[in-house]
Design a protein around this motif. Structure first.
Motif, short mmCIF file in Angstrom:
data_model
loop_
_atom_site.label_atom_id
_atom_site.label_comp_id
_atom_site.label_asym_id
_atom_site.label_seq_id
_atom_site.Cartn_x
_atom_site.Cartn_y
_atom_site.Cartn_z
N CYS A 157 41.95 -17.50 -22.68
CA CYS A 157 43.04 -17.39 -22.05
C CYS A 157 43.98 -15.55 -22.57
O CYS A 157 45.36 -15.53 -22.40
CB CYS A 157 44.49 -18.19 -22.19
SG CYS A 157 44.29 -19.22 -24.24
N ASP A 158 43.55 -15.44 -24.02
CA ASP A 158 44.54 -13.85 -24.22
C ASP A 158 43.70 -12.94 -24.16
O ASP A 158 43.77 -11.52 -24.18
CB ASP A 158 44.33 -14.42 -25.82
CG ASP A 158 45.37 -15.41 -26.41
OD1 ASP A 158 46.01 -16.05 -25.84
OD2 ASP A 158 44.50 -15.58 -27.62
N ILE A 159 42.17 -12.70 -23.30
CA ILE A 159 41.95 -11.60 -23.24
C ILE A 159 42.53 -10.57 -22.04
O ILE A 159 42.72 -9.46 -22.62
CB ILE A 159 40.03 -11.87 -21.82
CG1 ILE A 159 39.11 -12.72 -23.29
CG2 ILE A 159 39.70 -10.43 -22.04
CD1 ILE A 159 38.18 -12.87 -22.25
N TYR A 160 43.75 -11.63 -21.10
CA TYR A 160 44.62 -10.34 -20.58
C TYR A 160 45.45 -9.79 -21.08
O TYR A 160 45.72 -8.32 -21.17
CB TYR A 160 44.84 -11.49 -19.44
CG TYR A 160 45.48 -10.59 -18.40
CD1 TYR A 160 45.19 -9.52 -16.91
CD2 TYR A 160 47.10 -10.76 -18.70
CE1 TYR A 160 46.25 -8.52 -16.80
CE2 TYR A 160 48.11 -9.73 -17.33
CZ TYR A 160 47.28 -8.79 -16.97
OH TYR A 160 48.52 -7.56 -16.27
N LYS B 108 36.25 -10.21 -17.03
CA LYS B 108 35.60 -8.93 -16.33
C LYS B 108 37.15 -8.62 -15.76
O LYS B 108 37.76 -7.38 -15.93
CB LYS B 108 35.11 -8.43 -15.60
CG LYS B 108 35.04 -7.60 -14.75
CD LYS B 108 33.88 -6.64 -15.26
CE LYS B 108 34.03 -5.47 -14.26
NZ LYS B 108 33.23 -4.03 -15.28
N ASP B 109 38.37 -9.24 -14.63
CA ASP B 109 39.48 -8.94 -14.58
C ASP B 109 40.14 -8.73 -15.43
O ASP B 109 41.83 -8.08 -15.18
CB ASP B 109 39.34 -9.54 -12.86
CG ASP B 109 38.59 -9.44 -11.09
OD1 ASP B 109 37.90 -7.95 -12.02
OD2 ASP B 109 38.53 -9.99 -10.02
N ALA B 110 40.28 -9.64 -16.33
CA ALA B 110 41.07 -9.87 -17.09
C ALA B 110 41.31 -9.01 -18.25
O ALA B 110 42.32 -8.45 -18.99
CB ALA B 110 40.88 -11.39 -18.17
N GLY B 111 40.28 -7.85 -18.22
CA GLY B 111 40.32 -7.22 -19.00
C GLY B 111 38.84 -7.17 -19.86
O GLY B 111 39.09 -5.76 -20.46
N ALA B 112 37.73 -7.75 -19.84
CA ALA B 112 36.88 -8.03 -20.94
C ALA B 112 35.68 -6.03 -20.94
O ALA B 112 35.56 -6.39 -19.70
CB ALA B 112 36.62 -9.00 -21.29
N VAL B 113 35.33 -6.07 -21.79
CA VAL B 113 33.82 -4.81 -21.27
C VAL B 113 32.88 -5.70 -21.94
O VAL B 113 32.25 -5.38 -21.49
CB VAL B 113 34.16 -3.64 -22.27
CG1 VAL B 113 35.86 -3.21 -21.98
CG2 VAL B 113 34.20 -4.27 -23.45
#
Ligand code: G3H
Length: 222
Positions: free
Chosen positions: A46-49, A82-87
């Motif tokens: 829940c903190d990825i974004y 992925k959409d939350a910003g993880a690579v």
């Protein structure tokens, strides 16, 4: 940036709204910029974004589930990650173990979404098995040393050299990280000496009184 990789797993060490994760990620970013060493961070799902949108550094998921879009409840869906910003994503961490079939499916799921894959292993045999599945990285971590403050590079260097040798033999495209008890510059230097390309670590940095100072020490001998 050098080819050395440091991934800081925040586990569930940081309570609160995610501001703590952002603060540690910001320290990672500053030390990465100053040292030229790539540092990624693996916060709670829940903190990825929040982390990825506030700090310009590689963000990893702590795991994912090999499910697609549809009728699935309670899963970590790759496209949301992925959409939350993880690579990239950790897979099969000792604290979130999977079956071999699910490790394979998780790698495929992540790869299809263009996420980097770091498969955690606990010994040379599992490092070899993981390498056969073709992730980007295998991260070998003896579970008994996790969170111990005793660095794997000192306590069990053979598990690192053995994993490097086994992985290279099975799939030379896969790179090896090591982890467990790593916190100091000498630990990272020793890990690189043993043939790994970097480290996966957590408590030595996240629980430090001053995580940025701890990170500066970590990269000081490379
Ligand atoms: O994901 C990180 C590893 O489990 C290592 O944890 P640690 O640095 O607290 O030993």
């Amino acid at each position: 940036m050098s080819s050395t990789l440091i991934v800081l797993n925040l586990k569930t060490y940081l309570e609160g709204t995610g501001e703590g994760a952002v603060k540690v990620a910001q320290a990672c970013k500053e030390v990465a910029d100053d040292s030229g060493i790539e540092i990624g961070v693996a916060p709670q799902f829940c903190d990825i974004y929040r982390v990825a949108s506030q700090v310009d550094l590689p963000v990893y998921s702590q795991s994912l589930d090999p499910v697609g879009a549809g009728s699935f409840t309670g899963h970590a869906f790759v496209q949301s990650i992925k959409d939350a910003g993880a690579v990239g994503t950790l897979i099969n961490h000792s604290e979130c173990r999977l079956t071999l079939a699910n490790i394979d499916a998780s790698i495929t799921t992540a790869r299809n979404a263009a996420l980097k894959t770091i498969v955690c292993t606990n010994n040379v045999a599992t490092s070899a098995a993981a390498a056969a599945l073709g992730p980007d990285y295998v991260a070998v971590e003896p579970p008994e040393l996790i969170g111990s403050g005793i660095p794997v590079s000192k306590a069990d260097p053979e598990v690192v050299t053995g994993s490097v040798e086994a992985v290279k033999r099975i799939n030379p495209a896969v790179q090896v990280l090591c982890g467990a008890g790593i916190s100091k510059g000498e630990d990272l230097a020793a890990a690189l000496e043993l043939g790994s390309v970097g480290v996966l670590l957590a408590s030595g940095i996240v629980k430090a009184a001053d995580p940025k100072a701890a990170l500066e020490d970590l990269v000081s001998k490379v």
